[in-house]
Enzyme design. Structure first.
Site, mmCIF file in Angstrom:
data_model
loop_
_atom_site.group_PDB
_atom_site.id
_atom_site.type_symbol
_atom_site.label_atom_id
_atom_site.label_comp_id
_atom_site.label_asym_id
_atom_site.label_seq_id
_atom_site.Cartn_x
_atom_site.Cartn_y
_atom_site.Cartn_z
ATOM 1 N N ASP A 20 2.324 3.940 -16.103
ATOM 2 C CA ASP A 20 2.101 4.073 -14.670
ATOM 3 C C ASP A 20 2.641 5.440 -14.250
ATOM 4 O O ASP A 20 3.748 5.805 -14.641
ATOM 5 C CB ASP A 20 2.861 2.955 -13.936
ATOM 6 C CG ASP A 20 2.118 2.466 -12.725
ATOM 7 O OD1 ASP A 20 1.719 3.315 -11.911
ATOM 8 O OD2 ASP A 20 1.933 1.240 -12.589
ATOM 9 N N HIS B 224 -0.397 -6.515 -9.647
ATOM 10 C CA HIS B 224 0.961 -6.789 -9.170
ATOM 11 C C HIS B 224 1.124 -6.636 -7.666
ATOM 12 O O HIS B 224 2.196 -6.909 -7.146
ATOM 13 C CB HIS B 224 1.936 -5.858 -9.892
ATOM 14 C CG HIS B 224 1.741 -4.430 -9.463
ATOM 15 N ND1 HIS B 224 0.585 -3.721 -9.739
ATOM 16 C CD2 HIS B 224 2.522 -3.591 -8.754
ATOM 17 C CE1 HIS B 224 0.677 -2.512 -9.206
ATOM 18 N NE2 HIS B 224 1.846 -2.401 -8.609
ATOM 19 N N ASP B 225 0.090 -6.147 -6.978
ATOM 20 C CA ASP B 225 0.159 -6.000 -5.522
ATOM 21 C C ASP B 225 -0.680 -7.042 -4.797
ATOM 22 O O ASP B 225 -0.779 -7.012 -3.571
ATOM 23 C CB ASP B 225 -0.376 -4.616 -5.102
ATOM 24 C CG ASP B 225 0.508 -3.482 -5.548
ATOM 25 O OD1 ASP B 225 1.730 -3.694 -5.704
ATOM 26 O OD2 ASP B 225 -0.025 -2.366 -5.746
ATOM 27 N N ASP C 56 -0.689 6.092 -9.539
ATOM 28 C CA ASP C 56 -0.246 5.366 -8.357
ATOM 29 C C ASP C 56 -0.499 6.122 -7.052
ATOM 30 O O ASP C 56 -0.171 7.308 -6.957
ATOM 31 C CB ASP C 56 1.269 5.145 -8.514
ATOM 32 C CG ASP C 56 1.858 4.256 -7.446
ATOM 33 O OD1 ASP C 56 1.624 3.046 -7.507
ATOM 34 O OD2 ASP C 56 2.555 4.770 -6.549
ATOM 35 N N GLU D 279 -5.404 4.660 -8.626
ATOM 36 C CA GLU D 279 -5.281 3.687 -7.530
ATOM 37 C C GLU D 279 -5.609 4.463 -6.263
ATOM 38 O O GLU D 279 -4.796 5.239 -5.774
ATOM 39 C CB GLU D 279 -3.858 3.131 -7.440
ATOM 40 C CG GLU D 279 -3.771 2.036 -6.390
ATOM 41 C CD GLU D 279 -2.389 1.868 -5.781
ATOM 42 O OE1 GLU D 279 -2.078 0.759 -5.328
ATOM 43 O OE2 GLU D 279 -1.609 2.838 -5.718
HETATM 44 C C1 GLC Z 1 1.210 1.402 -5.389
HETATM 45 C C2 GLC Z 1 1.821 0.335 -6.270
HETATM 46 C C3 GLC Z 1 2.745 -0.502 -5.450
HETATM 47 C C4 GLC Z 1 3.832 0.391 -4.892
HETATM 48 C C5 GLC Z 1 3.258 1.587 -4.170
HETATM 49 C C6 GLC Z 1 4.285 2.641 -3.959
HETATM 50 O O1 GLC Z 1 0.433 0.878 -4.397
HETATM 51 O O2 GLC Z 1 0.817 -0.403 -6.876
HETATM 52 O O3 GLC Z 1 3.288 -1.563 -6.170
HETATM 53 O O4 GLC Z 1 4.623 -0.352 -4.018
HETATM 54 O O5 GLC Z 1 2.217 2.212 -4.865
HETATM 55 O O6 GLC Z 1 4.587 3.299 -5.159
#
Ligand code: GLC
Length: 558
Positions: free
Chosen positions: A98, A329-330, A200, A257
């Site tokens: 990640d 995970h979100d 991310d 993402e």
């Molecule tokens: C992304 C991750 C999430 C995190 C955020 C800040 O959205 O998937 O879990 O809280 O970034 O890093």
């Protein structure tokens, strides 16, 4: 389309903290993951994406990195990580890390130096700004609630910018020294042998450095960061520079993402020579989240969900590969979100898995999805760990929901739903740990666990193995990876169906989300039933009856 090594791969996301604990401290770790590589291999997984395992205070569960070159001691050591790389390689598997580079942790050395002396060299690693008329520099609401500006302790009228938690200060991507640090770090991991990165929150790196105010969109007088990003520009050049200086040289697999991107940038982002190899398709997840917060979350709507899938698939066909997820995970568990109650059972979960597995793009599983893990009900807000959930709870109360209603909303949408420990067996704590798990284990582990499903021929787990095996089978792989995607039976209300076809095969994938059976006329005769999630197969000539919760993959006459 130029062929790339990752086109035909199947990926799985692991949330290391909750996957497998090898030393009894209640926290999953790298040795735990190593011990499960054979299991992942047996599931048909090629690429394993690890949520962050770097050193971190874990305010946002590792998405707040305090040293990019160190493994969090909770998870093990760099030797453990090297062992993981080597063990993965032995099995022809790839490790993807990640990459959290929009921000770091407020405990990172850079930030600690910066707050000591905001005018010094590290000050320019972040965004420090003076307040405006005795208030924050601008009226932005952070993703985790409250102002995105935090006052610097001991300094009058000076703030730093954080789009996420205050412990996650944003890095200044307009400072060449920051870029050098980040690129060096990325290349260091690639040299080590990681196959790529999940990137991310990357759209956030572009900023309008004037940080202008925008009209408030809530009673707090603040405006959402979505609006702020809409007004920023320059992301394209930044991502190209990142790619050229890092990923490209290693043919790394990268999956972004990305929220809030402009439609017309799709090609530039994930086309043949795009900034990324791939990007997640969140179109269906956005439907249930609620426009201003979870308190407004909408019920699952099958028609809207199907439309979202079809639209993305059609849009992507000439462009490239998105990554298809059911959950991560979100997100709450897909089995609890995307299935009506009457099919929230093994058959329904298999059906959901079938529909997602054969879409064009890269299938990304999330740990526990393959055994049908569900949302985990918490009895009070204290039982949750997630920073975002706590904020959404407060927001729901502020917006007039009572405590019970606010808790209900969190139970439905909390990120902790997907973060509860992996359910390995019927033993205490689901076999995840011999200690005390860091987060509640879903009490349904007695019924839903890997060990039980290994023994059961028709379990969700063994069905998932059939799904991945079919997707990779030499006869059909080419069609599933490179074939056309054609929506089917769009006028049939409760059915989602599509063709994958090329010169060699015509494959029809079907799922019945309805409470009742559905009758369908097939355009051609069936050559072979490639997969069926139920024992029944009701067909007479070209007339096919799909039972409620039934999924079929049919090979049709050419
Ligand atoms: C992304 C991750 C999430 C995190 C955020 C800040 O959205 O998937 O879990 O809280 O970034 O890093």
């Amino acid at each position: 389309m130029k062929r790339k090594w990752w086109h035909d791969k199947i990926a799985c996301q692991l949330y290391p903290k909750s996957y497998c604990d090898s030393n009894g401290d209640g926290i999953g770790d790298l040795q735990g993951i190593i011990s499960k590589l054979d299991y992942l291999k047996s599931l048909g997984i090629d690429i394993v994406w690890l949520s962050p395992i770097y050193q971190s205070p874990f305010v946002d569960q590792g998405y707040d990195i305090s040293d990019y070159y160190k493994i969090a001691p909770e998870f093990g050591t760099m030797e453990d990580f090297d062992e993981l790389l080597a063990e993965a390689k032995k099995r022809d598997m790839y490790i993807v890390m990640d990459l959290v580079i929009n921000h770091c942790s407020s405990r990172h050395r850079w930030f600690e130096e910066a707050v000591k002396n905001p005018e010094g060299p590290y000050g320019d690693y972040f965004y420090f700004r003076k307040g405006k008329d005795g208030k924050e520099p601008s009226n932005y609401r952070s993703y985790f609630g409250g102002s995105a500006w935090e006052p610097v302790k001991g300094r009058r009228d000076l703030y730093y910018y954080h789009m996420f938690a205050r412990e996650q200060p944003d890095l200044n991507w307009y400072n060449p020294s920051v870029l050098r640090e980040l690129y060096d770090m990325i290349n260091w991991w690639l040299e080590k042998g990681v196959a790529g990165f999940r990137i991310d929150a990357i759209i956030n790196i572009q900023k309008n450095l004037d940080f202008p105010d925008y009209p408030a969109d809530g009673p707090d007088g603040l405006c959402a960061l979505g609006t702020v990003i809409e007004h920023a520009s320059g992301i394209g050049e930044m991502l190209e520079d990142l790619k050229r200086n890092t990923f490209e040289k290693y043919q790394a697999f990268t999956v972004g993402e990305v929220f809030n991107m402009r439609e017309e940038e799709l090609e530039e982002f994930v086309g043949e020579d795009g900034h990324f190899s791939s990007m997640f398709d969140f179109s269906q997840h956005l439907l249930t989240m609620g426009e201003h917060g979870w308190y407004e979350a909408k019920e699952f709507d099958f028609a809207a969900w199907r439309k979202a899938i079809f639209e993305t698939q059609k849009k992507m066909e000439p462009i490239g590969f998105l990554s298809n997820i059911i959950e991560n995970h979100d997100e709450p568990r897909g089995a609890s979100t995307f299935l009506p109650l009457y099919v929230q059972n093994a058959a329904g979960i298999k059906m959901l898995g079938t529909i997602k597995m054969f879409l064009s793009g890269i299938p990304f599983l999330y740990q526990g999805q393959e055994i049908g893990m569900r949302n985990c009900r918490m009895q009070s807000i204290e039982e949750f760990d997630d920073i975002n959930t706590k904020d959404q709870y407060r927001l729901a109360l502020r917006m007039g929901l009572n405590e019970e209603e606010a808790l209900e909303v969190c139970n439905r949408l909390s990120r902790d739903n997907a973060r509860t420990p992996m359910q390995w067996s019927n033993e205490e704590h689901a076999g995840f740990t011999t200690g005390t798990p860091w987060l509640k284990v879903n009490p349904n582990y007695h019924e839903i666990n890997v060990q039980a499903q290994e023994k059961e021929k028709d379990s969700v787990l063994n069905y998932y193995r059939k799904l991945t095996a079919l997707r990779k089978s030499p006869d059909y792989k080419e069609t599933f990876v490179y074939g056309h995607f054609i929506p089917a039976y769009e006028e049939t209300e409760n059915v989602i169906a599509y063709y994958r076809r090329d010169e060699r095969n015509c494959i029809l994938v079907l799922g019945n989300w309805g409470r009742e059976e559905e009758e369908i006329r097939l355009p051609r005769t069936v050559r072979k039933v490639l997969l069926n999630n139920l024992p029944e197969y009701l067909a007479e000539g070209q007339k096919l009856t799909l039972l409620s919760g039934q999924a079929l993959v049919l090979l049709l006459q050419g």
